[in-house]
Scaffold this motif. Sequence first.
Motif, PDB file in Angstrom:
ATOM      1  N   GLY A 265       0.569  -1.082  -0.083  1.00 48.81           N
ATOM      2  CA  GLY A 265       0.040  -0.139  -0.211  1.00 48.81           C
ATOM      3  C   GLY A 265       0.709   1.193  -0.096  1.00 48.81           C
ATOM      4  N   PHE A 266       1.704   1.456   1.146  1.00 50.58           N
ATOM      5  CA  PHE A 266       2.472   2.735   1.140  1.00 50.58           C
ATOM      6  C   PHE A 266       3.709   2.840   0.052  1.00 50.58           C
ATOM      7  N   GLY A 267       4.244   1.630  -0.426  1.00 48.76           N
ATOM      8  CA  GLY A 267       5.204   1.454  -1.270  1.00 48.76           C
ATOM      9  C   GLY A 267       4.725   1.955  -2.880  1.00 48.76           C
ATOM     10  N   MET A 268       3.482   1.340  -3.056  1.00 48.12           N
ATOM     11  CA  MET A 268       2.725   1.780  -4.471  1.00 48.12           C
ATOM     12  C   MET A 268       2.658   3.470  -4.604  1.00 48.12           C
ATOM     13  N   ILE A 269       2.065   3.796  -3.208  1.00 49.92           N
ATOM     14  CA  ILE A 269       1.611   5.148  -3.544  1.00 49.92           C
ATOM     15  C   ILE A 269       2.921   6.210  -3.222  1.00 49.92           C
ATOM     16  N   PHE A 270       3.647   6.066  -2.117  1.00 45.70           N
ATOM     17  CA  PHE A 270       4.744   6.901  -2.100  1.00 45.70           C
ATOM     18  C   PHE A 270       5.960   6.881  -2.970  1.00 45.70           C
ATOM     19  N   PHE A 271       5.940   5.739  -3.613  1.00 49.16           N
ATOM     20  CA  PHE A 271       6.888   5.505  -4.945  1.00 49.16           C
ATOM     21  C   PHE A 271       6.387   5.868  -6.197  1.00 49.16           C
TER      22      PHE A 271
END
Length: 330
Positions: A156-162
């Motif tokens: 979740g956080f990897g997809m959005i923030f990267f």
Amino acid sequence: MEPVFCYESKNFSCVKTVYPLPIRVILYMIFGVIVIVTVCGNLLVTVSIIYFKQLHTPTNYLLASLAVSDFLLGFLVMLPDMIQLVETCWYFGDILCKVHLSFAVMLCTTSIINLSLISIDRYNAVIHPLLYRRKMSGHVVLLMIFFSWSVSGVVGFGMIFFRLNILGIEDFYNFVACEGRCVFLQSGMSSTLSSVLSFYIPGIIMINLYLKIFFVAKRQFLSIHNTTCMTSAQISNNKQAKATKTLVVIMGVFLLCWAPFFLCNIIDPFISYSTPAALFKTILWGGLFNSTLNPIIYAFFYTWFRKAFHLFVSGKVFKDDMSNTSLFVE
């Protein structure tokens, strides 16, 4: 009529749709009830499983993990999205938008993984009952839950923030982006991979496991009725079959709620994102509504949930130690 913007800076601001006050009030009431039922219902499921010692079983630990993800989905995803839906603008800033979208992807993925783990738990309980306690011990289940949340958080956080979701369509994203919207946009590759990995493959696995469970449970049911004496093992098998049927309903409702969204999620990038915004938002909320339905399913099928609900509402758990109370788990 001159257009209304979310922010004063018209060059970068999104256009705001202003609904009449009666419509806004009705929308807030409808979505507000959905959010309240989602948050309170799943919180009650979680607290009940933690509080009552009789509910401390591997299956219920996984149900608690599912309820926590549904609770957080209601509080961190549905609540802010409700405000954006009615006001037609996102007023919480870019960072909170990314956090909001990250939690949306993370919690949806967590729910899917939890349901997959529950299907594995049911498979071992029905197909390998003699090895169940060893295979699905408390420590094993806790490791499974840790795995589901950690993997989902990274996704979740990897997809959005990267910015992996817009990889390859950065120019298009920058062209359509405006201040005052918080929208999850995906490239064709991103939407296909995420949908297949997060929904279709786990869904096929769950359906396959439950079909195997169904045929074994059916044979066990016929075997029980062909005997004149009900042994303790047969009674246990009967209870496992009942529990499995309930969890099949939970999984089936999940697939029905989320299938339209994941189908549209794959198709939309390949039709130049021409899906009407109202339709896309409707099927998204159809998926989110699954988190509202789960506690209702528990209330309908589980005796222990109804008993726990009564004890909490009556206030008895706050007056005496009721943790050892029999909840007549079936």
